[in-house]
Design a protein around this motif. Sequence first.
Motif, PDB file in Angstrom:
ATOM      1  N   GLU A 216       0.946  -1.278   0.107  1.00 18.61           N
ATOM      2  CA  GLU A 216       0.072   0.160  -0.045  1.00 18.61           C
ATOM      3  C   GLU A 216       0.799   1.136   0.059  1.00 18.61           C
ATOM      4  N   GLY A 217       2.184   1.251   0.223  1.00 19.30           N
ATOM      5  CA  GLY A 217       3.112   2.571   0.135  1.00 19.30           C
ATOM      6  C   GLY A 217       3.361   2.896   1.320  1.00 19.30           C
ATOM      7  N   LYS A 218       3.082   2.175   2.421  1.00 20.21           N
ATOM      8  CA  LYS A 218       3.578   2.556   3.832  1.00 20.21           C
ATOM      9  C   LYS A 218       5.030   2.060   4.034  1.00 20.21           C
ATOM     10  N   LEU A 219       5.601   2.795   5.096  1.00 15.62           N
ATOM     11  CA  LEU A 219       6.855   2.524   5.403  1.00 15.62           C
ATOM     12  C   LEU A 219       6.714   1.246   6.357  1.00 15.62           C
ATOM     13  N   VAL A 220       7.599   0.068   6.063  1.00 14.90           N
ATOM     14  CA  VAL A 220       7.611  -1.030   7.024  1.00 14.90           C
ATOM     15  C   VAL A 220       8.281  -0.840   8.539  1.00 14.90           C
ATOM     16  N   ASP A 221       9.253  -0.079   8.320  1.00 12.16           N
ATOM     17  CA  ASP A 221      10.181   0.005   9.519  1.00 12.16           C
ATOM     18  C   ASP A 221       9.908   1.383  10.228  1.00 12.16           C
TER      19      ASP A 221
END
Length: 181
Positions: free
Chosen positions: A151-156
Amino acid sequence: MVRIVGIGGSLRPGSYTQLALKIAAQRVEALGAEVEILDVREMQLPFCTGAKEYPEYPDVQKLRDTVANTDGLILATPEYHGGVSGVIKNTLDLMSFDHLGGKVAGLINILGGQSNSNALNHLRLSMRWVHGWVIPEQISIGKAYSAFTPEGKLVDEKLSQRFDQFAQSLVDNTRKLRGVN
């Protein structure tokens, strides 16, 4: 009001560079700045020849005018062969001291491999050469293919916090160096 222009140096559809630029722009907007992203994928920009004018390419004047009328920049580039992309370098080369001088810039690079600062250092030198001010906070995202959710969100979460620090520094330093609220 602080005005920021974002420029991404990737032409690839689904670009992680453009995604990181979008995230940075959202964080800067959340701090009350006005942000415009110039998407070079949608512009017709020639290779820089060193000419003063490019009348057959009206997007060059649009680029120059937009950057000249802003307080700061977010410059994002993929790292190719240890340096900046030709796209971001050419985009910067189409401008001069008149457009880039005195601007405050935040820098982001994206890599498929391990994170490093080669492209960031190259951008820093280019901005210093045209009398721009680069904030000390910078973002380098290695192994970009695993840094974002579908979805284009940061994982970290730590990387997300770095984007917040980056945005705060860009807005704060732009206010100080450019004398805007």
